[in-house]
Design a protein around this motif. Sequence first.
Motif, mmCIF file in Angstrom:
data_model
loop_
_atom_site.group_PDB
_atom_site.id
_atom_site.type_symbol
_atom_site.label_atom_id
_atom_site.label_comp_id
_atom_site.label_asym_id
_atom_site.label_seq_id
_atom_site.Cartn_x
_atom_site.Cartn_y
_atom_site.Cartn_z
ATOM 1 N N ALA A 56 0.829 -1.204 0.000
ATOM 2 C CA ALA A 56 0.000 0.000 0.000
ATOM 3 C C ALA A 56 0.863 1.255 0.000
ATOM 4 O O ALA A 56 0.572 2.229 -0.713
ATOM 5 C CB ALA A 56 -0.930 -0.006 1.208
ATOM 6 N N ALA A 57 1.928 1.262 0.780
ATOM 7 C CA ALA A 57 2.830 2.416 0.822
ATOM 8 C C ALA A 57 3.493 2.624 -0.534
ATOM 9 O O ALA A 57 3.625 3.763 -1.004
ATOM 10 C CB ALA A 57 3.878 2.226 1.905
ATOM 11 N N PHE A 62 4.012 5.494 -5.638
ATOM 12 C CA PHE A 62 4.046 5.429 -7.095
ATOM 13 C C PHE A 62 3.228 6.552 -7.715
ATOM 14 O O PHE A 62 3.570 7.062 -8.776
ATOM 15 C CB PHE A 62 3.548 4.062 -7.580
ATOM 16 C CG PHE A 62 3.667 3.878 -9.057
ATOM 17 C CD1 PHE A 62 4.907 3.693 -9.634
ATOM 18 C CD2 PHE A 62 2.549 3.908 -9.872
ATOM 19 C CE1 PHE A 62 5.034 3.528 -11.008
ATOM 20 C CE2 PHE A 62 2.660 3.746 -11.236
ATOM 21 C CZ PHE A 62 3.905 3.552 -11.805
ATOM 22 N N MET A 63 2.149 6.957 -7.042
ATOM 23 C CA MET A 63 1.337 8.080 -7.535
ATOM 24 C C MET A 63 2.160 9.359 -7.582
ATOM 25 O O MET A 63 2.089 10.119 -8.549
ATOM 26 C CB MET A 63 0.117 8.293 -6.643
ATOM 27 C CG MET A 63 -0.824 7.144 -6.636
ATOM 28 S SD MET A 63 -1.671 7.057 -8.184
ATOM 29 C CE MET A 63 -3.212 6.430 -7.652
ATOM 30 N N VAL A 64 2.946 9.604 -6.547
ATOM 31 C CA VAL A 64 3.787 10.806 -6.495
ATOM 32 C C VAL A 64 4.849 10.737 -7.587
ATOM 33 O O VAL A 64 5.087 11.710 -8.308
ATOM 34 C CB VAL A 64 4.433 10.961 -5.109
ATOM 35 C CG1 VAL A 64 5.413 12.115 -5.085
ATOM 36 C CG2 VAL A 64 3.368 11.139 -4.049
ATOM 37 N N SER A 70 5.550 12.732 -15.044
ATOM 38 C CA SER A 70 4.752 13.332 -16.111
ATOM 39 C C SER A 70 5.244 14.737 -16.442
ATOM 40 O O SER A 70 5.213 15.148 -17.609
ATOM 41 C CB SER A 70 3.274 13.354 -15.726
ATOM 42 O OG SER A 70 3.049 14.239 -14.649
ATOM 43 N N VAL A 71 5.695 15.480 -15.432
ATOM 44 C CA VAL A 71 6.272 16.800 -15.696
ATOM 45 C C VAL A 71 7.540 16.648 -16.544
ATOM 46 O O VAL A 71 7.734 17.364 -17.532
ATOM 47 C CB VAL A 71 6.582 17.542 -14.379
ATOM 48 C CG1 VAL A 71 7.338 18.827 -14.634
ATOM 49 C CG2 VAL A 71 5.299 17.821 -13.616
ATOM 50 N N GLY A 116 15.657 17.420 -1.975
ATOM 51 C CA GLY A 116 14.620 17.310 -0.955
ATOM 52 C C GLY A 116 14.328 15.863 -0.593
ATOM 53 O O GLY A 116 14.122 15.537 0.586
ATOM 54 N N GLY A 117 14.310 14.994 -1.584
ATOM 55 C CA GLY A 117 14.080 13.577 -1.318
ATOM 56 C C GLY A 117 15.197 12.950 -0.517
ATOM 57 O O GLY A 117 14.957 12.172 0.414
ATOM 58 N N LEU A 118 16.435 13.305 -0.858
ATOM 59 C CA LEU A 118 17.564 12.776 -0.096
ATOM 60 C C LEU A 118 17.585 13.299 1.334
ATOM 61 O O LEU A 118 17.904 12.573 2.274
ATOM 62 C CB LEU A 118 18.885 13.117 -0.812
ATOM 63 C CG LEU A 118 19.128 12.403 -2.132
ATOM 64 C CD1 LEU A 118 20.373 12.944 -2.816
ATOM 65 C CD2 LEU A 118 19.262 10.901 -1.915
#
Length: 126
Positions: A56-57, A62-64, A70-71, A116-118
């Motif tokens: 679920a996580a 995956f949506m994010v 897509s950008v 930011g992700g790191l």
Amino acid sequence: MSAGGAGRVRYDYTQGPIRRGLVRLSVPVVFELILWNIDSILELFWVGRLGATALAAMSLGFMVISAIRSVGMGIRTSGQALVAQRVGAGDLDGASLMAGQTIVLQYILFTPIVVGGLAGAPLLCP
């Protein structure tokens, strides 16, 4: 076909049947999407072995990732159109400039996301 640098042969998409040109352009894109789906299926398989919560996580994550990709795909597609216009006009230096600017734009937009992700990963995954 016209001769490229270093003995390479370049395909001229403005000459010959349009069907052949479309196939030559679409095959790499279709192959990329097939590999992307195979990657997703393999991820689902291995994460699914961890349990329903992990699956679920991953689905929410995956949506994010899809929104961010897509950008990037939109920028890539517009860059390809601009490069194609320059190549069609016979301006290879301009096409090179457009390709370079597209790559730089991708770096400018996605470097903060990566940083930011790191930086946030230790907070999300203790």
